[in-house]
Scaffold this motif. Structure first.
Motif, PDB file in Angstrom:
ATOM      1  N   GLU C   9       8.872   1.641  -5.114  1.00 52.55           N
ATOM      2  CA  GLU C   9      10.098   2.088  -4.691  1.00 52.55           C
ATOM      3  C   GLU C   9      10.114   3.798  -4.290  1.00 52.55           C
ATOM      4  OE1 GLU C   9      12.019   2.176  -7.535  1.00 52.55           O
ATOM      5  OE2 GLU C   9      11.632   0.782  -9.175  1.00 52.55           O
ATOM      6  N   SER C  10       8.963   4.143  -3.492  1.00 54.17           N
ATOM      7  CA  SER C  10       8.991   5.626  -2.919  1.00 54.17           C
ATOM      8  C   SER C  10       7.458   5.693  -1.974  1.00 54.17           C
ATOM      9  CB  SER C  10       8.590   6.545  -3.957  1.00 54.17           C
ATOM     10  OG  SER C  10       8.885   7.542  -2.957  1.00 54.17           O
ATOM     11  N   LEU C  11       7.851   5.820  -0.342  1.00 59.82           N
ATOM     12  CA  LEU C  11       6.456   5.961  -0.096  1.00 59.82           C
ATOM     13  C   LEU C  11       5.735   7.406  -0.754  1.00 59.82           C
ATOM     14  CD1 LEU C  11       7.244   4.815   3.472  1.00 59.82           C
ATOM     15  CD2 LEU C  11       5.057   3.832   1.918  1.00 59.82           C
ATOM     16  N   ILE C  12       6.301   8.787  -1.360  1.00 57.15           N
ATOM     17  CA  ILE C  12       5.638   9.455  -1.748  1.00 57.15           C
ATOM     18  C   ILE C  12       5.024   9.295  -3.039  1.00 57.15           C
ATOM     19  CG2 ILE C  12       6.470  11.573  -2.223  1.00 57.15           C
ATOM     20  CD1 ILE C  12       7.693  10.741   0.735  1.00 57.15           C
ATOM     21  N   THR C  13       3.793  10.372  -2.367  1.00 58.80           N
ATOM     22  CA  THR C  13       2.689  10.146  -3.648  1.00 58.80           C
ATOM     23  C   THR C  13       2.168  12.115  -3.851  1.00 58.80           C
ATOM     24  OG1 THR C  13       0.746  10.137  -2.806  1.00 58.80           O
ATOM     25  CG2 THR C  13       1.995   8.110  -2.870  1.00 58.80           C
ATOM     26  N   SER C  14       1.958  12.396  -5.362  1.00 53.59           N
ATOM     27  CA  SER C  14       1.982  13.383  -5.421  1.00 53.59           C
ATOM     28  C   SER C  14      -0.317  13.820  -4.699  1.00 53.59           C
ATOM     29  CB  SER C  14       1.135  13.365  -6.514  1.00 53.59           C
ATOM     30  OG  SER C  14       2.364  12.859  -8.008  1.00 53.59           O
ATOM     31  N   THR C  15      -0.948  12.881  -4.377  1.00 57.19           N
ATOM     32  CA  THR C  15      -1.964  13.234  -3.542  1.00 57.19           C
ATOM     33  C   THR C  15      -2.406  12.703  -3.016  1.00 57.19           C
ATOM     34  OG1 THR C  15      -3.140  11.675  -5.541  1.00 57.19           O
ATOM     35  CG2 THR C  15      -3.149  14.194  -6.356  1.00 57.19           C
ATOM     36  N   PRO C  16      -3.136  12.479  -1.487  1.00 53.24           N
ATOM     37  CA  PRO C  16      -4.164  11.853  -0.863  1.00 53.24           C
ATOM     38  C   PRO C  16      -4.698  10.324  -2.234  1.00 53.24           C
ATOM     39  CG  PRO C  16      -4.551  13.755  -0.608  1.00 53.24           C
ATOM     40  CD  PRO C  16      -3.663  13.926  -1.826  1.00 53.24           C
ATOM     41  N   GLN C  17      -4.993  11.256  -2.632  1.00 51.95           N
ATOM     42  CA  GLN C  17      -5.381   9.520  -3.806  1.00 51.95           C
ATOM     43  C   GLN C  17      -4.530   8.807  -3.741  1.00 51.95           C
ATOM     44  OE1 GLN C  17      -9.047   9.211  -3.973  1.00 51.95           O
ATOM     45  NE2 GLN C  17      -8.300   6.920  -4.279  1.00 51.95           N
ATOM     46  N   GLU C  18      -3.941   8.723  -4.535  1.00 50.65           N
ATOM     47  CA  GLU C  18      -3.025   7.884  -4.251  1.00 50.65           C
ATOM     48  C   GLU C  18      -2.211   7.331  -3.330  1.00 50.65           C
ATOM     49  OE1 GLU C  18       0.450   9.946  -7.828  1.00 50.65           O
ATOM     50  OE2 GLU C  18      -1.016  10.946  -8.546  1.00 50.65           O
ATOM     51  N   GLY C  19      -2.182   8.403  -2.356  1.00 52.38           N
ATOM     52  CA  GLY C  19      -1.782   7.648  -0.977  1.00 52.38           C
ATOM     53  C   GLY C  19      -2.468   6.385  -0.860  1.00 52.38           C
ATOM     54  N   ARG C  20      -3.974   6.860  -0.763  1.00 52.47           N
ATOM     55  CA  ARG C  20      -4.971   5.111  -0.966  1.00 52.47           C
ATOM     56  C   ARG C  20      -4.671   4.232  -1.808  1.00 52.47           C
ATOM     57  NH1 ARG C  20      -6.866   5.411   4.415  1.00 52.47           N
ATOM     58  NH2 ARG C  20      -8.918   4.231   3.317  1.00 52.47           N
ATOM     59  N   ASN C  21      -4.698   4.932  -3.266  1.00 52.16           N
ATOM     60  CA  ASN C  21      -4.341   3.148  -3.944  1.00 52.16           C
ATOM     61  C   ASN C  21      -3.228   2.528  -3.565  1.00 52.16           C
ATOM     62  OD1 ASN C  21      -6.147   4.831  -5.061  1.00 52.16           O
ATOM     63  ND2 ASN C  21      -4.970   5.185  -7.000  1.00 52.16           N
ATOM     64  N   LEU C  22      -1.654   3.436  -3.375  1.00 55.88           N
ATOM     65  CA  LEU C  22      -0.316   2.588  -2.599  1.00 55.88           C
ATOM     66  C   LEU C  22      -1.695   2.132  -1.541  1.00 55.88           C
ATOM     67  CD1 LEU C  22       2.327   2.570  -3.211  1.00 55.88           C
ATOM     68  CD2 LEU C  22       3.163   4.332  -1.769  1.00 55.88           C
ATOM     69  N   ALA C  23      -1.776   2.415  -0.556  1.00 61.25           N
ATOM     70  CA  ALA C  23      -2.098   1.949   0.807  1.00 61.25           C
ATOM     71  C   ALA C  23      -2.771  -0.282   0.190  1.00 61.25           C
ATOM     72  CB  ALA C  23      -2.799   1.964   1.506  1.00 61.25           C
ATOM     73  N   ILE C  24      -3.599   0.796  -0.862  1.00 58.72           N
ATOM     74  CA  ILE C  24      -4.605  -1.064  -1.204  1.00 58.72           C
ATOM     75  C   ILE C  24      -3.325  -1.888  -2.075  1.00 58.72           C
ATOM     76  CG2 ILE C  24      -6.391  -1.633  -2.752  1.00 58.72           C
ATOM     77  CD1 ILE C  24      -7.939   1.280  -2.202  1.00 58.72           C
ATOM     78  N   LYS C  25      -2.438  -0.988  -2.291  1.00 63.18           N
ATOM     79  CA  LYS C  25      -1.526  -1.978  -3.179  1.00 63.18           C
ATOM     80  C   LYS C  25      -0.652  -2.971  -2.491  1.00 63.18           C
ATOM     81  CE  LYS C  25       2.386  -1.070  -6.334  1.00 63.18           C
ATOM     82  NZ  LYS C  25       3.674  -0.507  -6.986  1.00 63.18           N
TER      83      LYS C  25
END
Lengths: 78, 78, 78, 78, 78, 78
Positions: C9-25
């Motif tokens: 839906e979006s590349l924007i995440t609240s935290t770096p950790q959520e960014g990592r999780n999105l990268a894995i996804k």
């Protein structure tokens, strides 16, 4: 490839599609710079065109070259 | 792929998801540019779709193409 | 993966950790886009999870996806 | 790795060396995200630590993660 | 490599050549971070120095590290 | 390669083609930095020049080095 061959005049292209075509050309010319014998290259070509791992690796080279070309063209934004 | 085929009109997409879809398309078209015979491609596809190393390598190509597309779209920031 | 599935839906995440999780996804979804049969994917998963070369290759895909996500979020700078 | 584990609080580090250490940590955590069994990871570790091809591939993941971290820190310029 | 070892004080170098040398050093230190036994590293070194695939993979790591260093130094522009 | 050898004076080139040539040179020098014996390098060269997987991997190194050089030259825009 003779060292004096000029195959890259400019990174600027009119359209994104021409940018893709240039990326493919650059990838091919790199291989030509290392394996300079056209007869051997021709023979090798049949090897990798039916080997999926090598096709995917080639696609990766094209993707990297395209990054450079797309940036040079400011992503063809109007 | 005919040299005259145009599969990339623009790098701009409406949504991040469309950007992902375009990245996958570009990766596939690169393979099509090298292995131009659709019958062979179809046969090869069953090879790599069950080979995890090749699936991961394909995912890498998609990730690189997506970098370019995401940047072109300024990360779809509002 | 159905072509109509929306997983980004979006590349924007609240935290770096959520960014990592999105990268894995994203890395996983790329594999899902190529190997669409969930049963085969499950079976393949046990292959690469015990093969260090493939684990390292997967880590590379995640690293590339994370580059894009981190940039989109301006590195989560306050 | 539990999905709830937080291993990346921030990309900002005080020094370039801490940035390198973080890059190594991120690379390891990616592997941990895929192979979640610590016992298997331990056993696998002895595999790749003596396989030069895999050591080099690991170094590549670290280099990519470091690109992101270095950029986030504006290269630690004073 | 002891966790406390500091091998990267700064990404800034006086010349492009020093930047190359630093890229090579970083690539080596990454391998040292994973395979910590210097005796094993020495033995492994003879493996990859005569294996062209691994030499090329090493060159790729150096190229990626150099991207970061070159950017940090604004490409050593006067 | 002697540690004191200087093979990279500047990333700036007059033309895109010279930038390509520099990218190829950098890729070769990286291999020279690891395998320092010119006789062994010569012998190894015949290995990879006929191995398509290694030719493609070499093309990838060139593509990455070229990204850096093209950026340094602001894509040779007038």
């Amino acid at each position: 490839m003779q060292p004096s061959e000029i195959y890259l005049e400019s990174l600027i292209t009119s359209t994104p599609q021409e940018g893709r075509n240039l990326a493919i050309k650059l990838a091919r010319k790199s291989i030509g710079a290392i394996q300079t014998d056209p007869e051997i290259r021709k023979k090798l070509r049949s090897d990798y065109a039916e080997d999926t791992a090598q096709l995917i690796a080639s696609a990766q080279v094209i993707a990297i070259e395209f990054q450079t070309i797309a940036k040079a063209n400011n992503y063809w934004k109007p």
